[in-house]
Design an enzyme around this catalytic site. Structure first.
Site, PDB file in Angstrom:
ATOM      1  CG  HIS A  19      33.242  36.060  38.532  1.00 41.85           C
ATOM      2  ND1 HIS A  19      33.284  37.134  39.250  1.00 41.85           N
ATOM      3  CD2 HIS A  19      33.527  36.105  36.883  1.00 41.85           C
ATOM      4  CE1 HIS A  19      32.462  37.858  37.868  1.00 41.85           C
ATOM      5  NE2 HIS A  19      33.093  37.273  36.972  1.00 41.85           N
ATOM      6  CG  HIS A  22      29.483  35.989  37.207  1.00 42.80           C
ATOM      7  ND1 HIS A  22      29.996  35.442  37.008  1.00 42.80           N
ATOM      8  CD2 HIS A  22      29.140  37.359  36.656  1.00 42.80           C
ATOM      9  CE1 HIS A  22      30.511  35.241  36.016  1.00 42.80           C
ATOM     10  NE2 HIS A  22      29.961  36.621  35.605  1.00 42.80           N
ATOM     11  CB  CYS A 133      35.971  47.974  22.611  1.00 41.10           C
ATOM     12  SG  CYS A 133      37.496  46.720  24.324  1.00 41.10           S
ATOM     13  CB  CYS A 136      33.172  47.179  25.451  1.00 37.13           C
ATOM     14  SG  CYS A 136      34.641  48.091  26.584  1.00 37.13           S
ATOM     15  CB  CYS A 150      39.769  48.417  25.411  1.00 36.55           C
ATOM     16  SG  CYS A 150      38.158  48.424  26.926  1.00 36.55           S
ATOM     17  CG  HIS A 153      38.271  44.035  27.880  1.00 31.96           C
ATOM     18  ND1 HIS A 153      36.826  44.625  27.654  1.00 31.96           N
ATOM     19  CD2 HIS A 153      37.575  42.353  28.335  1.00 31.96           C
ATOM     20  CE1 HIS A 153      36.297  44.677  28.649  1.00 31.96           C
ATOM     21  NE2 HIS A 153      36.367  43.223  28.222  1.00 31.96           N
ATOM     22  CE  LYS A 303      38.064  45.583  36.246  1.00 30.42           C
ATOM     23  NZ  LYS A 303      37.635  46.204  34.868  1.00 30.42           N
ATOM     24  CE  LYS A 306      37.381  33.838  31.056  1.00 29.45           C
ATOM     25  NZ  LYS A 306      37.238  33.758  30.096  1.00 29.45           N
TER      26      LYS A 306
HETATM   27  N1  MSP Z   1      25.085  40.667  29.974  1.00 31.50           N
HETATM   28  C1  MSP Z   1      25.839  42.065  30.576  1.00 31.50           C
HETATM   29  C2  MSP Z   1      24.546  41.684  31.235  1.00 31.50           C
HETATM   30  C3  MSP Z   1      23.007  41.913  30.886  1.00 31.50           C
HETATM   31  S1  MSP Z   1      22.327  41.722  31.869  1.00 31.50           S
HETATM   32  C4  MSP Z   1      20.770  42.770  30.770  1.00 31.50           C
HETATM   33  C5  MSP Z   1      26.934  41.972  31.775  1.00 31.50           C
HETATM   34  N2  MSP Z   1      27.302  40.601  32.117  1.00 31.50           N
HETATM   35  S2  MSP Z   1      28.446  40.001  33.678  1.00 31.50           S
HETATM   36  O1  MSP Z   1      28.494  38.986  33.145  1.00 31.50           O
HETATM   37  O2  MSP Z   1      29.577  40.456  32.591  1.00 31.50           O
HETATM   38  O3  MSP Z   1      27.673  40.522  34.653  1.00 31.50           O
HETATM   39  C6  MSP Z   1      27.556  41.906  34.809  1.00 31.50           C
HETATM   40  C7  MSP Z   1      27.282  41.800  36.124  1.00 31.50           C
HETATM   41  O4  MSP Z   1      27.595  40.698  36.974  1.00 31.50           O
HETATM   42  C8  MSP Z   1      27.454  42.953  37.383  1.00 31.50           C
HETATM   43  O5  MSP Z   1      26.234  43.837  36.999  1.00 31.50           O
HETATM   44  C9  MSP Z   1      27.192  42.499  38.584  1.00 31.50           C
HETATM   45  O6  MSP Z   1      25.442  42.161  38.580  1.00 31.50           O
HETATM   46  C10 MSP Z   1      28.212  40.578  39.109  1.00 31.50           C
HETATM   47  N3  MSP Z   1      29.025  40.627  39.225  1.00 31.50           N
HETATM   48  C11 MSP Z   1      30.231  41.243  38.203  1.00 31.50           C
HETATM   49  N4  MSP Z   1      31.348  41.435  38.937  1.00 31.50           N
HETATM   50  C12 MSP Z   1      31.191  41.912  40.284  1.00 31.50           C
HETATM   51  C13 MSP Z   1      32.051  42.505  40.825  1.00 31.50           C
HETATM   52  N5  MSP Z   1      33.188  42.401  41.468  1.00 31.50           N
HETATM   53  N6  MSP Z   1      31.299  43.160  42.033  1.00 31.50           N
HETATM   54  C14 MSP Z   1      29.511  42.867  42.062  1.00 31.50           C
HETATM   55  N7  MSP Z   1      29.497  42.666  40.852  1.00 31.50           N
HETATM   56  C15 MSP Z   1      30.285  42.239  40.197  1.00 31.50           C
HETATM   57  O7  MSP Z   1      26.860  42.303  31.721  1.00 31.50           O
END
Ligand code: MSP
Length: 639
Positions: A19, A22, A133, A136, A150, A153, A303, A306
């Protein structure tokens, strides 16, 4: 000579499809990489996927697949979206790759032998009891819960007691604090640094590095009954991807001798700023140089999740605004580093105003005037034009300013400053009214204005190249510039374009986005006039039509009209997406022989890759899939 630059994004969980959250971090990392390369540095950028752990195993079970099959499927979506967004990552790491797994086991074996300064084992085993959880993927405390569940979630945590191996974090916190205070380990922005220092003032407990009940993960090298905790496994990607354990020279270059930056949002601060450096310290490895934790954004004030169904698919943004438009829009919604809100409804207006009007218009009106008045050859510069000195000063200052912003991760500032110069240049153009000079035959002054504007355009297009690589290459091509001059140095100097440089401009670089026109165009497409677009026989021959057999069919999540089909083309299997779900169920179409166009470029429809098109005909509102008459084998040619 500046050190090589190594930048990483978090590796994303494969239990979710990509999304714009990422995409945001990954685009930012790509922009920084491209900019540092332009400034003459070698750069390596890493992204990838986090594929182990209960969450992924659970998602796989729900999808009726083995965890590995599930990961193999979702990882493609990440690879496709990065390709669509023109992300030029140097490597893509998957935590289920044998290379990564071997590296994890190697580092854990090193940690298991390591001692703290006072001679204790860094790793020890103990029992852990707590609330866990699964969402998380971590133990949480009573005080994290809201109404017993949580808050992220909305599920009640499980009570777990199990044997775990622990990492003796307590032995490293003092050193870590000093390194952060002295900025040897830079944590940015300042607010995040303070947050980490605040955490270090508390009594931080040791953390567990393994799980007993989890099956999907990397076995500990010193106790095969235990699985490495998914977060520990994940953090190690930053070094396994560049050769830790299997390529000493690459590891030396990209870890030991580079300037390394971990980019992420602030949601994963604790793992990155506390656990990861402590583990590296214990293993005797260099620490990363910088952690940059940008803000977290909401979408239209909410926020993104999904469950709320408000996740924006970056592929959709690419379809609408192109890769460059999508990159630009995402990075300019709010200042990089702080929290913000993405308002998708503003995208069209902002695209039109910044890109179509300000930048696109400047290029086309300046370019066209050179073509019309100077036979497409750049006129010579001319002094003494009102406002020119100021414009030149601003232009010459821009590359330095932008590079300073980039070094400080102020991406939106860098972009805004460049667009600011475009606006100043448009103002200069309007104020000097070159069309009047053209009429009055004042060629020298007219030429001087156009020359200056062309230089501004060249410099801006170079500085914005990392943000919008395709479109900026198109703009640079107006002056015949290729990648050999794609350097910060070339942008630093005014008067680089020689007089007489051919200037060619055909179409608008950023065609105005007109939502109404677009809708009309799409309906035109679905109802073509029978007589339009007559084809030559040779043109029809270019279409490769084949018989195919549908092996499997399923609905595309969130799309009422689409079915995702796996088809057998004789020599190969393919996936296509067909808009037939309102007329055929997955069972109706499975096993049917159909006719397909087999040589279309891959397309992404609602986030699903499609490699071909199914033929169908309509009678009234009913749609009929065309099937071959006779028992033709899959792959048979249709002519
Ligand atoms: N798999 C772990 C990270 C492991 S790194 C060794 C993880 N994955 S995640 O798919 O949840 O990705 C989190 C990251 O996605 C955030 O740190 C950020 O880089 C990005 N973001 C996801 N949603 C976001 C927002 N709403 N706003 C900004 N960044 C976002 O955590």
């Amino acid at each position: 000579m500046a050190k090589p630059f190594y930048i990483t994004t978090p590796i994303y969980y494969v239990n979710d499809v990509p999304h714009i959250g990422h995409a945001y971090t990954t685009i930012a990392a790509d922009v920084l990489t491209r900019f540092h390369r332009m400034a003459g540095r070698e750069a390596f950028s890493l992204t990838g996927t986090d594929e182990h752990g209960t969450k992924v195993a659970e998602a796989a079970r729900k999808a009726g697949l083995t965890p590995q099959e599930f990961c193999d499927r979702i990882v493609e979506k990440f690879k496709v979206v990065w390709k669509n967004l023109d992300i030029d990552n140097s490597y893509f790491i998957r935590t289920t790759s044998p290379r990564h797994e071997a590296g994890v086991r190697k580092l854990l074996a090193v940690l298991n032998e390591a001692k703290t300064d006072d001679g204790q084992d860094v790793i020890y085993s103990d029992y852990y009891e707590g609330l866990y959880c699964t969402g998380c993927e971590k133990f949480i405390t009573e005080k994290d819960l809201v109404d017993g569940v949580c808050p992220d979630h909305k599920t009640a945590p499980e009570k777990l007691r199990e044997k775990n191996y622990f990492f003796r974090l307590t032995a490293f916190t003092d050193r870590l604090r000093k390194l952060i205070e002295s900025n040897e380990l830079r944590i940015l922005p300042e607010e995040r640094r303070r947050e980490v220092l605040g955490l270090l003032k508390q009594d931080l407990p040791d953390f567990s590095i393994s799980r007993e009940r989890v099956e999907w993960g990397v076995k500990l090298p010193f106790d095969e009954d235990q699985i490495t905790y998914v977060w520990i496994d994940a953090l190690l990607n930053y070094i396994t991807a560049i050769g830790y354990g299997d390529d000493a020279s690459s590891f030396k270059k990209w870890w030991q001798s580079s300037e390394s930056v971990h980019l992420m949002a602030k949601d994963i601060l604790k793992f990155h700023c506390l656990y990861w450096p402590a583990m590296l310290m214990a293993a005797g490895e260099k620490l990363p140089d910088t952690m940059f934790l940008h803000g977290f954004f909401t979408v239209d004030g909410e926020k993104m999740s999904k469950t709320l169904g408000n996740q924006i698919d970056p592929n959709g943004m690419v379809e609408e605004f192109g890769p460059d438009g999508a990159r630009y829009l995402l990075l300019t919604q709010y200042p990089f580093g702080v929290d913000g809100d993405i308002q998708a409804k503003r995208f069209v207006q902002q695209y039109n105003s910044d890109l179509a009007n300000d930048l696109g218009n400047l290029v086309s009106r300046v370019g066209k005037m050179v073509v019309v008045n100077f036979e497409g050859k750049l006129p010579p510069p001319h002094e003494g034009i009102e406002g020119l000195d100021d414009l030149m000063k601003q232009t010459e200052a821009l590359p330095g300013l932008v590079y300073e912003h980039i070094k400080k991760f102020r991406l939106s500032h860098a972009i805004n400053d460049a667009i600011g110069l475009v606006r100043a240049s448009n103002k200069f153009f309007n104020d000097t009214a070159p069309w009047k000079l053209a009429k009055a035959g004042k060629t020298e002054e007219l030429g001087g204005i156009l020359y200056a504007c062309c230089e501004v355009i060249r410099i801006v297009a170079t500085l914005l190249y990392p943000v919008m690589p395709r479109k900026m290459a198109e703009i640079r091509a107006v002056f015949g510039l290729d990648d050999s001059t794609l350097t910060l140095d070339h942008a630093r100097k005014f008067f680089e374009l020689p007089q007489g440089t051919p200037v060619k401009i055909d179409e608008a670089i950023f065609p105005r986005f007109d939502a109404k026109k677009k809708a009309a165009k799409t309906s035109e497409k679905t109802q073509p006039s029978e007589d339009d677009n007559l084809l030559d026989i040779s043109e029809f021959g270019k279409v490769k039509l084949r018989v195919a057999q549908v092996v499997k069919a399923e609905r595309v999540e969130g799309a009422d009209k689409l079915l995702k089909l796996q088809i057998d083309l004789g020599s190969e299997k393919r996936q296509i997406v067909a808009g037939i779900a309102e007329h055929y169920s997955a069972e109706d179409i499975t096993d049917k022989k159909v006719l397909v166009v087999a040589n279309l470029k891959p397309a992404v429809i609602r986030g699903v890759e499609s490699n071909g098109m199914l033929l169908a005909a309509k009678k009234g509102k009913k749609l009929f899939v065309l099937t071959p008459d006779g028992d033709l084998p899959p792959g048979a040619k249709v002519s």
